[in-house]
Design an enzyme around this catalytic site. Structure first.
Site, PDB file in Angstrom:
ATOM      1  N   PHE A 191      -1.831  56.152  13.669  1.00 17.51           N
ATOM      2  CA  PHE A 191      -2.575  57.411  13.523  1.00 17.51           C
ATOM      3  C   PHE A 191      -3.397  57.446  12.218  1.00 17.51           C
ATOM      4  CE2 PHE A 191      -1.548  61.845  11.739  1.00 17.51           C
ATOM      5  CZ  PHE A 191      -2.759  62.404  12.143  1.00 17.51           C
ATOM      6  N   ASP A 209      -1.271  44.676  12.469  1.00 13.75           N
ATOM      7  CA  ASP A 209      -0.442  45.697  13.134  1.00 13.75           C
ATOM      8  C   ASP A 209       0.403  45.033  14.228  1.00 13.75           C
ATOM      9  OD1 ASP A 209      -0.860  49.092  13.436  1.00 13.75           O
ATOM     10  OD2 ASP A 209       0.349  48.008  14.909  1.00 13.75           O
ATOM     11  N   ASP A 267       3.660  41.114  12.470  1.00 11.76           N
ATOM     12  CA  ASP A 267       4.719  41.876  11.814  1.00 11.76           C
ATOM     13  C   ASP A 267       4.661  41.696  10.293  1.00 11.76           C
ATOM     14  OD1 ASP A 267       7.223  42.875  11.025  1.00 11.76           O
ATOM     15  OD2 ASP A 267       8.167  42.194  12.876  1.00 11.76           O
ATOM     16  N   THR A 315       5.547  59.043   1.516  1.00 13.22           N
ATOM     17  CA  THR A 315       5.645  60.383   2.099  1.00 13.22           C
ATOM     18  C   THR A 315       6.350  61.375   1.169  1.00 13.22           C
ATOM     19  OG1 THR A 315       6.800  61.603   3.856  1.00 13.22           O
ATOM     20  CG2 THR A 315       7.703  59.475   3.304  1.00 13.22           C
ATOM     21  N   ASP A 316       6.030  62.647   1.344  1.00 15.89           N
ATOM     22  CA  ASP A 316       6.721  63.682   0.547  1.00 15.89           C
ATOM     23  C   ASP A 316       8.191  63.803   0.944  1.00 15.89           C
ATOM     24  OD1 ASP A 316       6.441  64.908   3.038  1.00 15.89           O
ATOM     25  OD2 ASP A 316       5.528  66.752   2.288  1.00 15.89           O
ATOM     26  N   GLU A 317       8.554  63.228   2.113  1.00 14.47           N
ATOM     27  CA  GLU A 317       9.947  63.369   2.575  1.00 14.47           C
ATOM     28  C   GLU A 317      10.938  62.667   1.658  1.00 14.47           C
ATOM     29  OE1 GLU A 317      10.899  63.111   6.637  1.00 14.47           O
ATOM     30  OE2 GLU A 317       9.092  64.149   7.255  1.00 14.47           O
ATOM     31  N   TYR A 363      14.838  57.844   8.136  1.00 18.07           N
ATOM     32  CA  TYR A 363      13.414  57.540   7.896  1.00 18.07           C
ATOM     33  C   TYR A 363      13.071  57.697   6.421  1.00 18.07           C
ATOM     34  CZ  TYR A 363       8.448  58.625   7.297  1.00 18.07           C
ATOM     35  OH  TYR A 363       7.152  58.666   6.820  1.00 18.07           O
ATOM     36  N   LYS A 380      11.894  54.911   3.601  1.00 22.55           N
ATOM     37  CA  LYS A 380      10.641  55.015   2.831  1.00 22.55           C
ATOM     38  C   LYS A 380      10.953  55.062   1.332  1.00 22.55           C
ATOM     39  CE  LYS A 380       6.864  55.451   4.153  1.00 22.55           C
ATOM     40  NZ  LYS A 380       5.816  54.435   4.506  1.00 22.55           N
ATOM     41  N   ASN A 438       0.676  65.064   8.051  1.00 23.21           N
ATOM     42  CA  ASN A 438      -0.689  64.909   8.558  1.00 23.21           C
ATOM     43  C   ASN A 438      -0.781  65.429   9.996  1.00 23.21           C
ATOM     44  OD1 ASN A 438      -2.397  62.169   7.094  1.00 23.21           O
ATOM     45  ND2 ASN A 438      -0.566  63.077   6.247  1.00 23.21           N
ATOM     46  N   GLY A 458      20.410  67.498   9.902  1.00 24.75           N
ATOM     47  CA  GLY A 458      19.891  67.228   8.543  1.00 24.75           C
ATOM     48  C   GLY A 458      18.457  67.700   8.337  1.00 24.75           C
TER      49      GLY A 458
HETATM   50  P1  NAD Z   1       2.226  55.712  13.094  1.00 22.62           P
HETATM   51  O1  NAD Z   1       3.622  55.649  13.603  1.00 22.62           O
HETATM   52  O2  NAD Z   1       1.195  56.424  13.880  1.00 22.62           O
HETATM   53  O3  NAD Z   1       1.676  54.228  12.847  1.00 22.62           O
HETATM   54  C1  NAD Z   1       2.435  53.201  12.293  1.00 22.62           C
HETATM   55  C2  NAD Z   1       1.741  51.880  12.606  1.00 22.62           C
HETATM   56  O4  NAD Z   1       2.496  50.817  12.000  1.00 22.62           O
HETATM   57  C3  NAD Z   1       1.662  51.573  14.102  1.00 22.62           C
HETATM   58  O5  NAD Z   1       0.358  51.161  14.440  1.00 22.62           O
HETATM   59  C4  NAD Z   1       2.661  50.444  14.309  1.00 22.62           C
HETATM   60  O6  NAD Z   1       2.318  49.569  15.369  1.00 22.62           O
HETATM   61  C5  NAD Z   1       2.616  49.757  12.949  1.00 22.62           C
HETATM   62  N1  NAD Z   1       3.843  48.999  12.647  1.00 22.62           N
HETATM   63  C6  NAD Z   1       5.129  49.435  12.770  1.00 22.62           C
HETATM   64  N2  NAD Z   1       5.986  48.462  12.405  1.00 22.62           N
HETATM   65  C7  NAD Z   1       5.220  47.411  12.013  1.00 22.62           C
HETATM   66  C8  NAD Z   1       5.518  46.117  11.504  1.00 22.62           C
HETATM   67  N3  NAD Z   1       6.788  45.702  11.338  1.00 22.62           N
HETATM   68  N4  NAD Z   1       4.499  45.293  11.182  1.00 22.62           N
HETATM   69  C9  NAD Z   1       3.204  45.687  11.360  1.00 22.62           C
HETATM   70  N5  NAD Z   1       2.868  46.890  11.853  1.00 22.62           N
HETATM   71  C10 NAD Z   1       3.857  47.741  12.170  1.00 22.62           C
HETATM   72  O7  NAD Z   1       2.345  56.290  11.624  1.00 22.62           O
HETATM   73  P2  NAD Z   1       1.350  57.216  10.778  1.00 22.62           P
HETATM   74  O8  NAD Z   1       1.688  58.621  11.030  1.00 22.62           O
HETATM   75  O9  NAD Z   1      -0.026  56.728  10.959  1.00 22.62           O
HETATM   76  O10 NAD Z   1       1.864  56.862   9.293  1.00 22.62           O
HETATM   77  C11 NAD Z   1       1.269  55.810   8.552  1.00 22.62           C
HETATM   78  C12 NAD Z   1       1.956  55.730   7.210  1.00 22.62           C
HETATM   79  O11 NAD Z   1       1.836  56.968   6.527  1.00 22.62           O
HETATM   80  C13 NAD Z   1       3.461  55.454   7.294  1.00 22.62           C
HETATM   81  O12 NAD Z   1       3.806  54.569   6.267  1.00 22.62           O
HETATM   82  C14 NAD Z   1       4.107  56.805   7.081  1.00 22.62           C
HETATM   83  O13 NAD Z   1       5.385  56.687   6.500  1.00 22.62           O
HETATM   84  C15 NAD Z   1       3.111  57.449   6.143  1.00 22.62           C
HETATM   85  N6  NAD Z   1       3.047  58.914   6.202  1.00 22.62           N
HETATM   86  C16 NAD Z   1       2.826  59.560   7.382  1.00 22.62           C
HETATM   87  C17 NAD Z   1       2.709  60.946   7.392  1.00 22.62           C
HETATM   88  C18 NAD Z   1       2.457  61.704   8.663  1.00 22.62           C
HETATM   89  O14 NAD Z   1       2.504  62.946   8.629  1.00 22.62           O
HETATM   90  N7  NAD Z   1       2.178  61.077   9.782  1.00 22.62           N
HETATM   91  C19 NAD Z   1       2.828  61.666   6.200  1.00 22.62           C
HETATM   92  C20 NAD Z   1       3.083  60.977   5.006  1.00 22.62           C
HETATM   93  C21 NAD Z   1       3.164  59.591   5.030  1.00 22.62           C
HETATM   94  O1  DAU Z   2       6.172  65.043   5.486  1.00 25.98           O
HETATM   95  C1  DAU Z   2       5.577  63.836   5.890  1.00 25.98           C
HETATM   96  C2  DAU Z   2       6.251  63.341   7.137  1.00 25.98           C
HETATM   97  O2  DAU Z   2       5.883  64.223   8.173  1.00 25.98           O
HETATM   98  C3  DAU Z   2       5.915  61.897   7.499  1.00 25.98           C
HETATM   99  O3  DAU Z   2       6.371  61.048   6.489  1.00 25.98           O
HETATM  100  C4  DAU Z   2       6.548  61.514   8.842  1.00 25.98           C
HETATM  101  O4  DAU Z   2       6.129  60.210   9.216  1.00 25.98           O
HETATM  102  C5  DAU Z   2       6.093  62.509   9.884  1.00 25.98           C
HETATM  103  O5  DAU Z   2       6.734  62.232  11.117  1.00 25.98           O
HETATM  104  C6  DAU Z   2       6.405  63.937   9.453  1.00 25.98           C
HETATM  105  O6  DAU Z   2       7.835  64.228   9.493  1.00 25.98           O
HETATM  106  P1  DAU Z   2       8.371  65.634  10.034  1.00 25.98           P
HETATM  107  O7  DAU Z   2       9.755  65.474  10.477  1.00 25.98           O
HETATM  108  O8  DAU Z   2       8.066  66.726   9.091  1.00 25.98           O
HETATM  109  O9  DAU Z   2       7.343  65.790  11.272  1.00 25.98           O
HETATM  110  P2  DAU Z   2       7.570  66.168  12.809  1.00 25.98           P
HETATM  111  O10 DAU Z   2       6.224  66.216  13.435  1.00 25.98           O
HETATM  112  O11 DAU Z   2       8.597  65.344  13.487  1.00 25.98           O
HETATM  113  O12 DAU Z   2       8.147  67.655  12.702  1.00 25.98           O
HETATM  114  C7  DAU Z   2       7.458  68.675  12.001  1.00 25.98           C
HETATM  115  C8  DAU Z   2       8.325  69.930  12.032  1.00 25.98           C
HETATM  116  O13 DAU Z   2       8.414  70.403  13.386  1.00 25.98           O
HETATM  117  C9  DAU Z   2       9.753  69.698  11.584  1.00 25.98           C
HETATM  118  O14 DAU Z   2      10.219  70.846  10.897  1.00 25.98           O
HETATM  119  C10 DAU Z   2      10.526  69.523  12.872  1.00 25.98           C
HETATM  120  C11 DAU Z   2       9.775  70.435  13.827  1.00 25.98           C
HETATM  121  N1  DAU Z   2       9.775  69.999  15.246  1.00 25.98           N
HETATM  122  C12 DAU Z   2       9.387  68.737  15.535  1.00 25.98           C
HETATM  123  C13 DAU Z   2       9.363  68.286  16.835  1.00 25.98           C
HETATM  124  C14 DAU Z   2       8.934  66.868  17.159  1.00 25.98           C
HETATM  125  C15 DAU Z   2      10.129  70.896  16.258  1.00 25.98           C
HETATM  126  O15 DAU Z   2      10.463  72.063  15.988  1.00 25.98           O
HETATM  127  N2  DAU Z   2      10.092  70.452  17.545  1.00 25.98           N
HETATM  128  C16 DAU Z   2       9.735  69.187  17.881  1.00 25.98           C
HETATM  129  O16 DAU Z   2       9.747  68.857  19.095  1.00 25.98           O
END
Ligand code: NAD
Ligand code: DAU
Length: 344
Positions: free
Chosen positions: A12, A34, A60, A124-126, A148, A152, A178, A273
């Site tokens: 993404f 990827d 990988d 990530t902020d997590e 997770y 991280k 995001n 959690g």
């Molecule tokens: P995503 O799950 O959409 O994409 C992850 C990508 O990594 C995929 O294309 C997958 O095929 C690839 N991948 C997984 N394992 C791999 C491996 N062993 N080798 C090579 N490629 C591999 O994730 P995203 O939401 O795009 O997140 C991208 C980064 O940003 C992550 O590191 C995540 O922790 C971080 N992040 C995401 C968010 C969010 O809200 N989505 C917020 C903060 C940080």
């Molecule tokens: O904060 C950054 C993180 O945000 C990233 O590092 C992670 O990769 C990303 O997955 C995301 O984690 P969250 O757990 O915050 O995101 P998620 O979309 O899973 O959930 C957002 C909020 O919505 C959380 O409070 C849980 C809630 N939720 C989620 C799902 C999937 C629901 O209530 N119902 C649902 O079905």
């Protein structure tokens, strides 16, 4: 010419980042590495990977042999590759430890060996855990609560150690949640939008009052780019848009934007959690000249429109292995919620 390695570039955020780099006129060669796990999707890069300056490698980040072929000559690495979904990490965490910890370690080793001039770890902020009031700053302790975020955090600590011990020119970004086009429908916002469009339940965890600080994906990508170019080596930069919202507020907005039936909102058993609230102070990032371009309302409107106009993309993702995951994750919880409602 600059050689840029983007790991996880078919995911993404990584795919959005690649597209942003390609919009710029500068001469560059982008290598996308990827593994194309269930979360990676080559369609996210349609119209971009056939360009001369782009090379796509399916592989990988844990493979030293592969990295020996890919990393030599690279100037800057952006490590987006990770297992990313909290709920999946609760079901089974091994792949999170493998990719997020070991994969980052392997990449760090190769970055050092081949003298990469910058390593940007996308974190990530997590990693900070949950907080009741105030905002997390970069100096706050790491207190992860899910497999997770623990994985991280392990990666972040390794990045720090490689900087301190070996002088690897590394920087860490920690962004908040995001949202935007091409996000896998396992995540909250795209799950709720696509379920609303399909007339399916919107399964909200617990009381729905958990808070996340939402950032539009393009704003995060611009921030990662600025940190990569102007950030100080060895530092951490929070990336947040100060758009704190309760989940239930977002669910109702999605119902409004899609015109779905408000009875689809279904309160189900909470995530174990479950972090209550995330909020970030992004002052340090702003001092590099970054400013958000999207308010939550504008970004969500654009996101809903994209999912309405790109049904083929998400319907295909939802058809595959996702069905089994969805049943396991939500089946019993939705049924229990319905039974309870019927009793009242
Ligand atoms: P995503 O799950 O959409 O994409 C992850 C990508 O990594 C995929 O294309 C997958 O095929 C690839 N991948 C997984 N394992 C791999 C491996 N062993 N080798 C090579 N490629 C591999 O994730 P995203 O939401 O795009 O997140 C991208 C980064 O940003 C992550 O590191 C995540 O922790 C971080 N992040 C995401 C968010 C969010 O809200 N989505 C917020 C903060 C940080
Ligand atoms: O904060 C950054 C993180 O945000 C990233 O590092 C992670 O990769 C990303 O997955 C995301 O984690 P969250 O757990 O915050 O995101 P998620 O979309 O899973 O959930 C957002 C909020 O919505 C959380 O409070 C849980 C809630 N939720 C989620 C799902 C999937 C629901 O209530 N119902 C649902 O079905």
């Amino acid at each position: 010419m600059k050689k840029i390695l983007v790991t996880g570039g078919a995911g993404f955020i990584g795919s959005c980042f690649v597209k942003m780099l390609l919009k710029r006129k500068s001469r560059k060669h982008i290598v996308i590495l990827d593994k194309l796990t269930y979360a990676g999707n080559i369609k996210n890069l349609e119209g971009y990977i056939d360009r001369d300056c782009v090379e796509f490698v399916k592989g990988d980040i844990c493979s030293t042999r592969l990295l020996d072929n890919v990393v030599p000559g690279v100037d800057i690495i952006y490590n987006f590759a990770a297992e990313t979904h909290v709920d999946r990490s609760i079901l089974k965490g091994a792949s999170f430890v493998r990719t997020d910890v070991m994969g980052t370690y392997t990449l760090l080793q190769k970055a050092l060996e081949y003298k990469v001039s910058r390593f940007v770890q996308v974190s990530t902020d997590e990693v900070y855990g949950s907080l009741d009031k105030g905002k997390f700053s970069e100096n706050d302790p790491i207190e992860p609560n899910s497999p997770y975020s623990a994985s991280k955090s392990g990666a972040d600590l390794l990045v720090r150690a490689f900087y301190k011990t070996y002088g690897l020119p590394a920087i860490i970004t920690r962004s908040s949640n995001n949202y935007g086009p091409f996000q896998h429908p396992e995540k909250f916002i795209p799950l709720f939008i696509t379920n609303a469009l399909e007339g399916k339940p919107l399964p909200i965890y617990g009381d729905g009052k958990n808070v996340r600080d939402w950032i539009y994906v393009e704003d995060n990508c611009r921030a990662i780019d600025i940190v990569g170019r102007r950030g100080k080596i060895g530092q951490v930069y929070n990336i947040g848009a100060a758009e704190e919202k309760e989940n239930v507020y977002i669910a109702r907005k999605i119902i409004k934007f899609t015109g779905a039936d408000k009875n689809l909102l279904t309160f189900i058993t909470d995530r174990p959690g479950h972090d209550r609230r995330y909020a970030l102070c992004a002052r340090k990032l702003k001092s590099l000249g970054w400013k958000k371009e999207y308010t939550f309302n504008k970004g969500l409107g654009k996101t809903v429109k994209w999912y309405q106009e790109n049904k083929e993309w998400w319907q295909e993702v939802k058809r595959g292995s996702f069905k089994k995951y969805y049943r396991k994750m939500y089946g019993k919880r939705i049924a229990a919620s319905r039974e309870e409602k019927a009793k009242k």
